[in-house]
Design a protein around this motif. Sequence first.
Motif, PDB file in Angstrom:
ATOM      1  N   ARG A 216       0.813  -1.227   0.000  1.00 37.26           N
ATOM      2  CA  ARG A 216       0.000   0.000   0.000  1.00 37.26           C
ATOM      3  C   ARG A 216       0.846   1.277   0.000  1.00 37.26           C
ATOM      4  NH1 ARG A 216      -4.271  -2.070  -2.194  1.00 37.26           N
ATOM      5  NH2 ARG A 216      -4.791  -4.047  -1.176  1.00 37.26           N
ATOM      6  N   GLN A 217       2.162   1.134   0.077  1.00 40.34           N
ATOM      7  CA  GLN A 217       3.026   2.315   0.016  1.00 40.34           C
ATOM      8  C   GLN A 217       3.209   2.730  -1.442  1.00 40.34           C
ATOM      9  OE1 GLN A 217       6.840   1.708   1.868  1.00 40.34           O
ATOM     10  NE2 GLN A 217       7.767   3.494   0.885  1.00 40.34           N
ATOM     11  N   PHE A 218       3.359   4.058  -1.690  1.00 43.30           N
ATOM     12  CA  PHE A 218       3.604   4.543  -3.041  1.00 43.30           C
ATOM     13  C   PHE A 218       5.109   4.537  -3.324  1.00 43.30           C
ATOM     14  CE2 PHE A 218      -0.716   5.974  -2.673  1.00 43.30           C
ATOM     15  CZ  PHE A 218      -1.195   5.950  -3.981  1.00 43.30           C
ATOM     16  N   LEU A 219       5.461   4.116  -4.528  1.00 46.96           N
ATOM     17  CA  LEU A 219       6.853   4.156  -4.955  1.00 46.96           C
ATOM     18  C   LEU A 219       7.292   5.596  -5.162  1.00 46.96           C
ATOM     19  CD1 LEU A 219       6.944   1.325  -7.686  1.00 46.96           C
ATOM     20  CD2 LEU A 219       7.530   1.141  -5.257  1.00 46.96           C
ATOM     21  N   PRO A 220       8.608   5.853  -5.188  1.00 47.53           N
ATOM     22  CA  PRO A 220       9.075   7.205  -5.543  1.00 47.53           C
ATOM     23  C   PRO A 220       8.538   7.607  -6.916  1.00 47.53           C
ATOM     24  CG  PRO A 220      10.876   5.870  -4.669  1.00 47.53           C
ATOM     25  CD  PRO A 220       9.709   4.948  -4.843  1.00 47.53           C
ATOM     26  N   SER A 221       8.537   8.882  -7.193  1.00 47.45           N
ATOM     27  CA  SER A 221       8.004   9.377  -8.469  1.00 47.45           C
ATOM     28  C   SER A 221       8.817   8.834  -9.640  1.00 47.45           C
ATOM     29  CB  SER A 221       8.045  10.905  -8.499  1.00 47.45           C
ATOM     30  OG  SER A 221       9.392  11.357  -8.543  1.00 47.45           O
ATOM     31  N   GLU A 222       8.234   8.881 -10.829  1.00 46.34           N
ATOM     32  CA  GLU A 222       8.926   8.402 -12.029  1.00 46.34           C
ATOM     33  C   GLU A 222      10.248   9.144 -12.232  1.00 46.34           C
ATOM     34  OE1 GLU A 222       6.108   8.920 -15.137  1.00 46.34           O
ATOM     35  OE2 GLU A 222       4.910   7.152 -14.597  1.00 46.34           O
ATOM     36  N   GLU A 223      10.248  10.459 -11.988  1.00 46.43           N
ATOM     37  CA  GLU A 223      11.472  11.252 -12.161  1.00 46.43           C
ATOM     38  C   GLU A 223      12.540  10.816 -11.167  1.00 46.43           C
ATOM     39  OE1 GLU A 223       8.437  12.454 -11.903  1.00 46.43           O
ATOM     40  OE2 GLU A 223       8.084  13.285 -13.903  1.00 46.43           O
ATOM     41  N   THR A 224      12.131  10.539  -9.912  1.00 41.20           N
ATOM     42  CA  THR A 224      13.088  10.098  -8.886  1.00 41.20           C
ATOM     43  C   THR A 224      13.676   8.735  -9.259  1.00 41.20           C
ATOM     44  OG1 THR A 224      11.867  11.299  -7.180  1.00 41.20           O
ATOM     45  CG2 THR A 224      13.382   9.575  -6.440  1.00 41.20           C
ATOM     46  N   LEU A 225      12.815   7.810  -9.697  1.00 39.02           N
ATOM     47  CA  LEU A 225      13.297   6.488 -10.101  1.00 39.02           C
ATOM     48  C   LEU A 225      14.229   6.585 -11.309  1.00 39.02           C
ATOM     49  CD1 LEU A 225      10.010   4.382  -9.718  1.00 39.02           C
ATOM     50  CD2 LEU A 225      12.068   4.212  -8.294  1.00 39.02           C
ATOM     51  N   ALA A 226      13.901   7.471 -12.234  1.00 40.44           N
ATOM     52  CA  ALA A 226      14.752   7.651 -13.415  1.00 40.44           C
ATOM     53  C   ALA A 226      16.147   8.121 -13.009  1.00 40.44           C
ATOM     54  CB  ALA A 226      14.109   8.648 -14.380  1.00 40.44           C
ATOM     55  N   ARG A 227      16.216   9.052 -12.055  1.00 41.00           N
ATOM     56  CA  ARG A 227      17.536   9.512 -11.571  1.00 41.00           C
ATOM     57  C   ARG A 227      18.252   8.393 -10.825  1.00 41.00           C
ATOM     58  NH1 ARG A 227      14.595  14.194 -10.243  1.00 41.00           N
ATOM     59  NH2 ARG A 227      14.473  13.528  -8.051  1.00 41.00           N
ATOM     60  N   TYR A 229      18.013   5.100 -11.193  1.00 43.87           N
ATOM     61  CA  TYR A 229      18.519   4.044 -12.081  1.00 43.87           C
ATOM     62  C   TYR A 229      19.277   4.599 -13.290  1.00 43.87           C
ATOM     63  CZ  TYR A 229      15.664   0.754  -9.424  1.00 43.87           C
ATOM     64  OH  TYR A 229      15.126  -0.026  -8.420  1.00 43.87           O
ATOM     65  N   GLN A 230      19.348   5.926 -13.376  1.00 42.03           N
ATOM     66  CA  GLN A 230      20.085   6.596 -14.464  1.00 42.03           C
ATOM     67  C   GLN A 230      19.558   6.183 -15.840  1.00 42.03           C
ATOM     68  OE1 GLN A 230      24.239   5.763 -13.599  1.00 42.03           O
ATOM     69  NE2 GLN A 230      24.334   7.450 -12.143  1.00 42.03           N
ATOM     70  N   VAL A 231      18.237   6.244 -15.975  1.00 47.06           N
ATOM     71  CA  VAL A 231      17.580   5.925 -17.246  1.00 47.06           C
ATOM     72  C   VAL A 231      16.551   7.014 -17.528  1.00 47.06           C
ATOM     73  CG1 VAL A 231      17.894   3.423 -16.994  1.00 47.06           C
ATOM     74  CG2 VAL A 231      15.804   4.511 -16.108  1.00 47.06           C
ATOM     75  N   SER A 232      15.927   6.909 -18.680  1.00 45.93           N
ATOM     76  CA  SER A 232      14.891   7.881 -19.042  1.00 45.93           C
ATOM     77  C   SER A 232      13.583   7.574 -18.303  1.00 45.93           C
ATOM     78  CB  SER A 232      14.642   7.843 -20.550  1.00 45.93           C
ATOM     79  OG  SER A 232      14.074   6.596 -20.923  1.00 45.93           O
ATOM     80  N   VAL A 233      12.709   8.554 -18.237  1.00 40.22           N
ATOM     81  CA  VAL A 233      11.394   8.361 -17.635  1.00 40.22           C
ATOM     82  C   VAL A 233      10.598   7.326 -18.433  1.00 40.22           C
ATOM     83  CG1 VAL A 233       9.177   9.482 -17.152  1.00 40.22           C
ATOM     84  CG2 VAL A 233      11.308  10.652 -16.577  1.00 40.22           C
ATOM     85  N   ALA A 234      10.810   7.282 -19.752  1.00 33.28           N
ATOM     86  CA  ALA A 234      10.111   6.308 -20.594  1.00 33.28           C
ATOM     87  C   ALA A 234      10.468   4.872 -20.190  1.00 33.28           C
ATOM     88  CB  ALA A 234      10.460   6.536 -22.062  1.00 33.28           C
TER      89      ALA A 234
END
Length: 426
Positions: A216-227, A229-234
């Motif tokens: 039930r916890q929310f993951l970090p935002s897409e932008e945070t995850l992209a930074r 893992y050093q990948v694009s938001v896509a």
Amino acid sequence: QTAERKPSRVIYRPSGNHSPEEPSVRTVLEHRDSILSVYETMTILMPPLLAFSAQVCSEEKMQHCLWILEHEKMARRNKWQTYSCFLHEILSASGSLLFRDLYISLELYAHIPFFWEHRDSIIKPEENRRKCSYWENGLLRPENAEEALRYFTGLYRFTTDRIEQYLDRLSLEYPQVQTVDKNIYSWNADLGRDHYYMQIVRDIIDKIGIGIYKDRQFLPSEETLARQYQVSVATIRKSLSVLNRLGFCRTYNVKGTQVTLFNDEATFYALKNRVHKRETLLYLSGLQFMTLAAGPAAKLAFSGISGTELLRLKEKMEQPLSIPLDVLIRCVIRYLPLEPYRVILQEVSDILHWGYYYSFYEGGARSANELNNRALNAFALLEEGRRDAFAGELSGCFGHALEMVRDAMVEFGLLEAANLVTPKPQ
């Protein structure tokens, strides 16, 4: 032989005159130690894999394997190729996605064609006359598993000893060829699964399973995850889409992506997808393989694990979010004396993402579950110096994980998972 901007060129030249200039002779002498370590690894690993595969092989599948054998014999191939093809089919009949691929890689680095060509110099005439008929005398029938294990162990030990003696003679004959102190064996158990977005999927599943991301916890935002893992938001969106289909998460507009363990309906449909189905079966195949391979590895590594290392192990296992079994098996891998064995176990360990197991428990990796309890018991046996008991309990840990995840996957609709039988190591 390869060169930049040029096509690869075959340089192997079989001949009766074994000179150090002949590439095949020079190659096996330069990599003598590495080749022998491959044969030692085969002596330990292949007998239990072959005996187990024959044990779980149905009568219908066995008849198909025998048909393949007769077909190969009629095609008049080299004798070793005929037997090899037959054993490939036996290994495939186990249902494992790893056994056959592993065997092919070991055969490749064992330079079997070279030694077969020189077989008259390796095996005495009276030994060469022995008939290899394990398929005719019923040795590979399920009820003869223990006898098959002894037979293949003896066969591989005999072959390894003879090849070592032959390489010793060649080394004396051509002292100008120096042995290269380098392991040449490699194997990729993750072949075809190295898309980076899938690596991110497996990493997030691990973090969900061990409790970094809770239900039930929310993951970090897409932008945070992209930074992170050093990948694009896509790429992150592609990963989150897979997590949604597998039932680990659900993405909402504006709100973000929430952990949902498990969304049974999503998981059911995801496992009908060819890619996710193979991913799960490969994971289960890894657990099955480790049930057979971890015990012998633990016995080999046992003497190298010092008292100081035991203290370090205990400290690691007590850390928050540590996975006791993972800590133990990576210690065993580190102290294995055979480099090919280390490569193999490392490759399989890397596909065992423990989030799949721990996601069944609300407390994640630190919950009071059977896998953790058994791993801690294995460590206690290691501390007590009980080598065989430690090896047996370590194998049992992987067997338990296989049974739990496999049975859950069958309930979710992945019926093929039922074919991955839990080994009972001798």
